[in-house]
Design a protein around this motif. Structure first.
Motif, mmCIF file in Angstrom:
data_model
loop_
_atom_site.group_PDB
_atom_site.id
_atom_site.type_symbol
_atom_site.label_atom_id
_atom_site.label_comp_id
_atom_site.label_asym_id
_atom_site.label_seq_id
_atom_site.Cartn_x
_atom_site.Cartn_y
_atom_site.Cartn_z
ATOM 1 N N LEU A 41 106.878 73.693 -107.561
ATOM 2 C CA LEU A 41 106.911 75.121 -107.875
ATOM 3 C C LEU A 41 105.600 75.798 -107.462
ATOM 4 C CD1 LEU A 41 108.186 77.609 -109.193
ATOM 5 C CD2 LEU A 41 107.246 76.833 -111.385
ATOM 6 N N GLU A 42 104.488 75.140 -107.747
ATOM 7 C CA GLU A 42 103.200 75.713 -107.357
ATOM 8 C C GLU A 42 103.095 75.856 -105.843
ATOM 9 O OE1 GLU A 42 100.547 73.003 -109.482
ATOM 10 O OE2 GLU A 42 100.010 74.675 -110.793
ATOM 11 N N ARG A 43 103.603 74.880 -105.111
ATOM 12 C CA ARG A 43 103.598 74.968 -103.647
ATOM 13 C C ARG A 43 104.540 76.061 -103.162
ATOM 14 N NH1 ARG A 43 104.098 69.543 -100.423
ATOM 15 N NH2 ARG A 43 103.602 71.096 -98.815
ATOM 16 N N PHE A 44 105.644 76.223 -103.835
ATOM 17 C CA PHE A 44 106.573 77.293 -103.483
ATOM 18 C C PHE A 44 105.910 78.659 -103.659
ATOM 19 C CE2 PHE A 44 109.863 80.355 -104.758
ATOM 20 C CZ PHE A 44 110.723 80.272 -103.676
ATOM 21 N N LEU A 45 105.166 78.821 -104.766
ATOM 22 C CA LEU A 45 104.547 80.102 -105.059
ATOM 23 C C LEU A 45 103.349 80.401 -104.154
ATOM 24 C CD1 LEU A 45 104.720 80.002 -108.970
ATOM 25 C CD2 LEU A 45 106.145 81.343 -107.410
ATOM 26 N N ASP A 46 102.616 79.366 -103.771
ATOM 27 C CA ASP A 46 101.456 79.652 -102.917
ATOM 28 C C ASP A 46 101.770 79.588 -101.418
ATOM 29 O OD1 ASP A 46 101.367 76.964 -102.040
ATOM 30 O OD2 ASP A 46 99.770 76.403 -103.431
ATOM 31 N N GLY A 47 103.027 79.285 -101.081
ATOM 32 C CA GLY A 47 103.453 79.310 -99.686
ATOM 33 C C GLY A 47 103.293 78.016 -98.938
ATOM 34 N N SER A 48 102.698 76.987 -99.577
ATOM 35 C CA SER A 48 102.448 75.734 -98.854
ATOM 36 C C SER A 48 103.674 74.834 -98.782
ATOM 37 C CB SER A 48 101.301 74.972 -99.526
ATOM 38 O OG SER A 48 101.645 74.548 -100.823
ATOM 39 N N LEU A 49 104.762 75.250 -99.393
ATOM 40 C CA LEU A 49 105.993 74.458 -99.342
ATOM 41 C C LEU A 49 106.692 74.562 -97.994
ATOM 42 C CD1 LEU A 49 107.871 72.816 -101.363
ATOM 43 C CD2 LEU A 49 109.166 74.932 -101.597
ATOM 44 N N LEU A 50 106.436 75.670 -97.307
ATOM 45 C CA LEU A 50 107.180 75.949 -96.079
ATOM 46 C C LEU A 50 106.561 75.272 -94.866
ATOM 47 C CD1 LEU A 50 107.798 79.748 -96.669
ATOM 48 C CD2 LEU A 50 109.277 77.825 -97.284
ATOM 49 N N ASN A 51 107.417 74.859 -93.958
ATOM 50 C CA ASN A 51 106.973 74.253 -92.698
ATOM 51 C C ASN A 51 106.700 75.392 -91.715
ATOM 52 O OD1 ASN A 51 106.513 72.835 -90.389
ATOM 53 N ND2 ASN A 51 108.470 71.741 -90.401
ATOM 54 N N THR A 52 105.444 75.714 -91.540
ATOM 55 C CA THR A 52 105.080 76.845 -90.685
ATOM 56 C C THR A 52 105.209 76.541 -89.193
ATOM 57 O OG1 THR A 52 102.762 76.163 -90.758
ATOM 58 C CG2 THR A 52 103.504 77.761 -92.417
ATOM 59 N N ARG A 53 105.488 75.286 -88.837
ATOM 60 C CA ARG A 53 105.619 74.923 -87.433
ATOM 61 C C ARG A 53 107.014 75.205 -86.884
ATOM 62 N NH1 ARG A 53 103.594 68.803 -87.713
ATOM 63 N NH2 ARG A 53 104.954 68.962 -89.547
ATOM 64 N N VAL A 54 107.937 75.543 -87.808
ATOM 65 C CA VAL A 54 109.320 75.798 -87.361
ATOM 66 C C VAL A 54 109.439 77.252 -86.902
ATOM 67 C CG1 VAL A 54 111.725 75.886 -88.074
ATOM 68 C CG2 VAL A 54 110.234 74.052 -88.890
#
Length: 207
Positions: free
Chosen positions: A194-207
């Motif tokens: 959840l913390e990663r979801f909220l801070d944006g680090s959950l997403l794969n930015t390379r896609v």
């Protein structure tokens, strides 16, 4: 010679009460209010059955005492965790992490709290005995949201009650999920995601 305790000495009273409340919470969480007896709790606490009645008059009163002591412990811990941070985001993360730690340390806390709603539906007479701590969950999250609003952290058009409901419901949902799974570590893992979801680090930015 029996190691069980009868009438407690004054110096032993507080410790014996803690043992009773702990044993009762474990039993109520595992077996439910109806199936649990004072005799079982006394045996688990290492005291005589009669000794329980030096502390409470009935099983219902004991259940309410467990509820009040558990809720007070939980939200005192949450208040301390929140006080160490200065934004709603950081406070909420700290509270969720502390809740996960408490669940790992003592799964009976989560098991008991999760079962309270159903138990009070079956035994509505319990509600009147729980008055000292009823509503603390809602008041705690409402307090966090109101303080954030006063600091100017929140958008002016935000529905504060809806945010309060959301924050409280996420915590409750995580507790129910980990309890149903029988694995308190899933609470911690879900909080981290959840913390990663909220801070944006959950997403794969390379896609």
């Amino acid at each position: 010679m029996s190691s069980k305790v009868g009438r407690p000495r004054d110096g032993d009273s507080a410790e014996t009460r803690r043992k009773i409340l702990r044993a009762a919470r474990v039993r109520f969480a595992r077996d439910g209010f109806r199936a649990t007896t004072n005799r079982m709790i006394a045996q688990d606490a290492g005291i005589t059955s009669g000794a329980i009645y030096h502390y409470v008059e009935s099983k219902a009163e004991l259940y309410a005492d467990v509820y009040c002591s558990t809720v007070d412990h939980l939200y005192s811990e949450f208040e301390q965790a929140a006080s160490e941070h200065h934004t709603l985001f950081d406070q909420y993360g700290a509270v969720l992490r502390r809740a996960a730690e408490l669940s790992l340390d003592d799964p009976s806390i989560t098991g008991f709290i999760v079962a309270v709603t159903e138990e009070t539906r079956r035994h509505p007479d319990l509600l009147a005995l729980m008055t000292p701590q009823r509503g603390r969950h809602a008041r705690f999250f409402a307090g966090l949201v109101e303080a954030a609003h006063e600091r100017g952290e929140l958008a002016p058009d935000l529905d504060l009650r809806a945010l309060t409901d959301l924050l409280g419901s996420v915590m409750t949902g995580l507790a129910r999920m980990s309890h149903a799974a029988g694995d308190a570590s899933r609470y911690t893992a879900a909080v981290e995601v959840l913390e990663r979801f909220l801070d944006g680090s959950l997403l794969n930015t390379r896609v």
